[in-house]
Design a protein around this motif. Structure first.
Motif, PDB file in Angstrom:
ATOM      1  N   ARG A  56     -37.425 -66.292  54.435  1.00 11.47           N
ATOM      2  CA  ARG A  56     -36.915 -65.951  55.656  1.00 11.47           C
ATOM      3  C   ARG A  56     -35.328 -65.455  55.729  1.00 11.47           C
ATOM      4  NH1 ARG A  56     -39.927 -68.276  60.738  1.00 11.47           N
ATOM      5  NH2 ARG A  56     -38.519 -66.349  61.661  1.00 11.47           N
ATOM      6  N   PHE A  57     -34.923 -64.341  56.244  1.00 20.51           N
ATOM      7  CA  PHE A  57     -33.306 -64.329  56.066  1.00 20.51           C
ATOM      8  C   PHE A  57     -32.902 -64.590  57.489  1.00 20.51           C
ATOM      9  CE2 PHE A  57     -34.712 -61.529  52.714  1.00 20.51           C
ATOM     10  CZ  PHE A  57     -33.803 -61.874  51.801  1.00 20.51           C
ATOM     11  N   SER A  58     -31.736 -64.946  57.699  1.00 21.85           N
ATOM     12  CA  SER A  58     -30.958 -65.359  58.989  1.00 21.85           C
ATOM     13  C   SER A  58     -30.739 -63.938  59.769  1.00 21.85           C
ATOM     14  CB  SER A  58     -29.450 -65.968  58.877  1.00 21.85           C
ATOM     15  OG  SER A  58     -28.981 -65.849  59.987  1.00 21.85           O
ATOM     16  N   PHE A  61     -27.850 -61.829  58.823  1.00 23.03           N
ATOM     17  CA  PHE A  61     -27.674 -60.684  57.502  1.00 23.03           C
ATOM     18  C   PHE A  61     -28.187 -59.573  58.243  1.00 23.03           C
ATOM     19  CE2 PHE A  61     -30.645 -58.683  54.420  1.00 23.03           C
ATOM     20  CZ  PHE A  61     -29.766 -58.595  53.565  1.00 23.03           C
ATOM     21  N   TYR A  62     -29.128 -59.302  58.922  1.00 24.43           N
ATOM     22  CA  TYR A  62     -29.454 -58.081  59.308  1.00 24.43           C
ATOM     23  C   TYR A  62     -28.547 -57.543  60.275  1.00 24.43           C
ATOM     24  CZ  TYR A  62     -34.122 -59.300  57.659  1.00 24.43           C
ATOM     25  OH  TYR A  62     -35.161 -59.510  56.941  1.00 24.43           O
ATOM     26  N   LEU A  63     -27.903 -58.371  61.047  1.00 19.96           N
ATOM     27  CA  LEU A  63     -26.747 -57.853  61.790  1.00 19.96           C
ATOM     28  C   LEU A  63     -25.521 -57.058  61.071  1.00 19.96           C
ATOM     29  CD1 LEU A  63     -25.492 -57.608  64.737  1.00 19.96           C
ATOM     30  CD2 LEU A  63     -24.374 -60.067  64.469  1.00 19.96           C
ATOM     31  N   ALA A  65     -25.906 -56.183  58.185  1.00 20.78           N
ATOM     32  CA  ALA A  65     -26.441 -54.775  57.440  1.00 20.78           C
ATOM     33  C   ALA A  65     -26.375 -53.743  58.548  1.00 20.78           C
ATOM     34  CB  ALA A  65     -27.763 -54.922  57.169  1.00 20.78           C
ATOM     35  N   MET A  66     -26.715 -53.790  59.759  1.00 19.67           N
ATOM     36  CA  MET A  66     -26.540 -52.823  60.638  1.00 19.67           C
ATOM     37  C   MET A  66     -25.340 -52.127  61.033  1.00 19.67           C
ATOM     38  SD  MET A  66     -29.687 -53.563  63.301  1.00 19.67           S
ATOM     39  CE  MET A  66     -29.291 -54.994  63.821  1.00 19.67           C
ATOM     40  N   LEU A  67     -24.432 -53.393  61.191  1.00 23.20           N
ATOM     41  CA  LEU A  67     -22.824 -52.949  61.523  1.00 23.20           C
ATOM     42  C   LEU A  67     -22.338 -51.924  60.237  1.00 23.20           C
ATOM     43  CD1 LEU A  67     -21.555 -56.212  63.116  1.00 23.20           C
ATOM     44  CD2 LEU A  67     -22.226 -54.086  64.157  1.00 23.20           C
ATOM     45  N   PHE A  68     -22.598 -52.306  58.756  1.00 26.51           N
ATOM     46  CA  PHE A  68     -22.131 -51.683  57.802  1.00 26.51           C
ATOM     47  C   PHE A  68     -22.563 -50.323  57.945  1.00 26.51           C
ATOM     48  CE2 PHE A  68     -23.248 -49.851  53.679  1.00 26.51           C
ATOM     49  CZ  PHE A  68     -21.978 -49.874  53.178  1.00 26.51           C
ATOM     50  N   ILE A  69     -24.064 -49.901  57.995  1.00 28.87           N
ATOM     51  CA  ILE A  69     -24.679 -48.861  58.227  1.00 28.87           C
ATOM     52  C   ILE A  69     -23.912 -48.053  59.350  1.00 28.87           C
ATOM     53  CG2 ILE A  69     -26.697 -47.385  58.969  1.00 28.87           C
ATOM     54  CD1 ILE A  69     -28.286 -49.787  57.484  1.00 28.87           C
ATOM     55  N   TRP A 121     -19.198 -64.923  59.140  1.00 25.87           N
ATOM     56  CA  TRP A 121     -20.713 -65.248  58.538  1.00 25.87           C
ATOM     57  C   TRP A 121     -20.696 -66.725  58.641  1.00 25.87           C
ATOM     58  CZ3 TRP A 121     -24.519 -62.303  56.750  1.00 25.87           C
ATOM     59  CH2 TRP A 121     -25.453 -62.731  56.196  1.00 25.87           C
ATOM     60  N   GLU A 122     -19.795 -67.438  58.690  1.00 26.45           N
ATOM     61  CA  GLU A 122     -19.737 -68.933  58.438  1.00 26.45           C
ATOM     62  C   GLU A 122     -20.180 -69.401  59.920  1.00 26.45           C
ATOM     63  OE1 GLU A 122     -18.901 -70.890  55.985  1.00 26.45           O
ATOM     64  OE2 GLU A 122     -18.913 -68.981  54.983  1.00 26.45           O
TER      65      GLU A 122
END
Length: 123
Positions: A56-58, A61-63, A65-69, A121-122
């Motif tokens: 399971r990812f936090s 991580f998905y947030l 990734a979405m901001l990067f995209i 991230w921290e």
């Protein structure tokens, strides 16, 4: 008229026959027989697997990734505008204000993300 469709016909025949031939060759040449448990387990570096294969990812991580995209897509829109900026200015187009509004929205979005701590991230 039919001669112009000949390359398309050849392409379709190759596209249908090649996968069928590959599957048939795989069944003829491939290994068959009973597989024991040691062959069914994935092998990696000689070590036995630990934990689940699907951790399971936090949500962070998905947030991220979405901001990067999101910002990656915005840069993709900026590159063509930057390349043809002089041509639009020469034509008397109002591209400056369009790009200014676009950049203002991007900068505001980045400022909002930093303010909310979305890139921390921290936390």
């Amino acid at each position: 008229m039919q001669e112009s469709y000949l390359p398309v016909l050849v392409q379709v025949i190759i596209g249908v026959c090649l996968p069928v031939l590959i599957i048939i060759a795989s069944h003829l040449v491939g290994q068959h027989g009973k597989s024991n448990r040691s062959q069914a387990i994935a092998y990696e570096c000689g070590l036995k697997g630990e934990g689940s294969a699907h951790p399971r990812f936090s949500i962070r991580f998905y947030l991220t990734a979405m901001l990067f995209i999101l910002f990656d897509i915005e840069v993709v829109f900026l590159i063509p505008a930057a390349l043809i900026y002089r041509e639009f200015l020469g034509a008397g187009s109002a591209i400056f204000w369009t790009l200014a509004v676009f950049l203002a929205v991007v900068i505001f979005g980045l400022w909002y993300e930093v303010k909310k701590g979305a890139l921390n991230w921290e936390r």
